[in-house]
Design a protein around this motif. Structure first.
Motif, PDB file in Angstrom:
ATOM      1  N   THR A 147       0.823  -1.201   0.000  1.00  0.00           N
ATOM      2  CA  THR A 147       0.000   0.000   0.000  1.00  0.00           C
ATOM      3  C   THR A 147       0.861   1.256   0.000  1.00  0.00           C
ATOM      4  N   TYR A 188       0.691   5.766  -0.253  1.00  0.00           N
ATOM      5  CA  TYR A 188      -0.164   6.903   0.101  1.00  0.00           C
ATOM      6  C   TYR A 188       0.480   8.210  -0.366  1.00  0.00           C
ATOM      7  N   TYR A 247       0.259  12.129   1.194  1.00  0.00           N
ATOM      8  CA  TYR A 247      -0.198  13.031   2.239  1.00  0.00           C
ATOM      9  C   TYR A 247       0.243  14.441   1.882  1.00  0.00           C
ATOM     10  N   ILE A 307      -4.331  13.002   4.584  1.00  0.00           N
ATOM     11  CA  ILE A 307      -4.261  12.014   3.512  1.00  0.00           C
ATOM     12  C   ILE A 307      -4.972  12.524   2.271  1.00  0.00           C
ATOM     13  N   SER A 311      -4.774   6.747  -1.392  1.00  0.00           N
ATOM     14  CA  SER A 311      -4.105   5.516  -1.033  1.00  0.00           C
ATOM     15  C   SER A 311      -4.325   4.495  -2.132  1.00  0.00           C
ATOM     16  N   ILE A 341      -7.826   2.971  -3.356  1.00  0.00           N
ATOM     17  CA  ILE A 341      -8.729   2.567  -2.296  1.00  0.00           C
ATOM     18  C   ILE A 341      -9.154   3.726  -1.404  1.00  0.00           C
ATOM     19  N   ILE A 342      -8.378   4.766  -1.326  1.00  0.00           N
ATOM     20  CA  ILE A 342      -8.780   5.953  -0.567  1.00  0.00           C
ATOM     21  C   ILE A 342      -8.611   7.156  -1.480  1.00  0.00           C
ATOM     22  N   GLU A 393      -9.603  10.994  -0.812  1.00  0.00           N
ATOM     23  CA  GLU A 393     -10.228  11.999   0.030  1.00  0.00           C
ATOM     24  C   GLU A 393     -10.745  13.148  -0.835  1.00  0.00           C
ATOM     25  N   LEU A 436       0.293  -4.426   3.860  1.00  0.00           N
ATOM     26  CA  LEU A 436      -1.149  -4.591   3.975  1.00  0.00           C
ATOM     27  C   LEU A 436      -1.446  -5.189   5.332  1.00  0.00           C
ATOM     28  N   GLY A 437      -2.338  -4.589   6.069  1.00  0.00           N
ATOM     29  CA  GLY A 437      -2.651  -5.128   7.384  1.00  0.00           C
ATOM     30  C   GLY A 437      -3.223  -4.065   8.276  1.00  0.00           C
ATOM     31  N   TRP A 474      -9.434   1.250  10.204  1.00  0.00           N
ATOM     32  CA  TRP A 474      -9.347   0.202   9.180  1.00  0.00           C
ATOM     33  C   TRP A 474     -10.501   0.377   8.201  1.00  0.00           C
ATOM     34  N   THR A 520      -9.763  -2.530   3.165  1.00  0.00           N
ATOM     35  CA  THR A 520      -8.561  -2.982   2.457  1.00  0.00           C
ATOM     36  C   THR A 520      -7.318  -2.194   2.831  1.00  0.00           C
TER      37      THR A 520
END
Lengths: 114, 114
Positions: A31, A33, A35, A45, A48, A55-56, A58, A96-97, B95, B98
């Motif tokens: 992953t 990102y 910022y 942020i 992502s 997945i993200i 904003e 990832l986690g 979280w 993903t």
């Protein structure tokens, strides 16, 4: 050997121009990102990507477009730059986690729009 | 809507004494809390984290305490050293199926004096 590297470190450009910032990580993280740290030092942020998939996203003007050609790279392209885009942009990566994994940040790109 | 707040922009502590940095949050859904350290012209560096189900985590000179009922966490550095002088960011992780999303506070500048 830098874990998360961003180029350029400094970028000065005129209003209305289009510019790109590149980011690469050699940590094998899934992953990545982007910022933004504004003048008030607030780190927020923007995007992502997980294994090339967004997945993200904003609330960022659509003049900002991230691109991930592979999971080790996440570039940021900015169209029609405005004075308010002046900030420090940080790229980061993480495995990832769950969120106890600290992100690894790049050293930042200071963008100045004049 | 600032979900993570660091109300002290700066803190000065003598070498050898304890430094206590504070952070408050509003979102009960955060599952991890992290502290980052940042030197000028560098990216933030992960320091220590704590799960929302714990109340204390220790790593060498650094201890993070979490008070969920008060939505408050703190970072203790004992003993403080001149090399600890930096900006410290509190961050909280949520979280999102993903990926985790980190929300940062505005930072506290710590100066450790001789």
């Amino acid at each position: 050997d830098t874990a998360v590297s961003q180029t350029p470190k400094y970028l000065v450009t005129q209003m209305g121009n289009d510019k790109s910032i590149k980011c690469e990580q050699n940590l094998g993280h899934d992953t990545m990102y982007w910022y933004k740290q504004d003048s008030k030092k607030f780190l927020k942020i923007m995007f992502s990507y997980n294994n090339k998939e967004l997945i993200i996203n904003e609330t960022v003007p659509n003049r900002f477009s991230p691109k991930s050609p592979d999971k080790a790279h996440l570039n940021l392209h900015i169209n029609s730059l405005e004075l308010g885009d002046s900030a420090v942009y940080f790229c980061a990566s993480s495995p990832l986690g769950q969120g106890d994994y600290g992100y690894t940040f790049g050293s930042g790109t200071r963008l100045t729009v004049v | 809507d600032q979900q993570v707040k660091q109300n002290s922009p700066s803190l000065s502590v003598q070498e050898g004494r304890i430094s206590i940095l504070n952070c408050d949050y509003t979102n009960s859904m955060f599952d991890y809390f992290l502290w980052y350290k940042k030197y000028p012209a560098e990216g933030p560096t992960f320091l220590i984290s704590i799960s929302s189900i714990k109340d204390k985590n220790e790593d060498g000179r650094f201890t993070v305490f979490l008070n969920k009922s008060a939505k408050h966490l703190s970072l203790h550095i004992v003993p403080s050293q001149p090399g600890d002088s930096a900006v410290y960011f509190c961050a909280a992780s949520a979280w999102l199926v993903t990926a985790s999303k980190l929300t940062f506070g505005t930072g506290t500048r710590l100066q450790v004096t001789l």
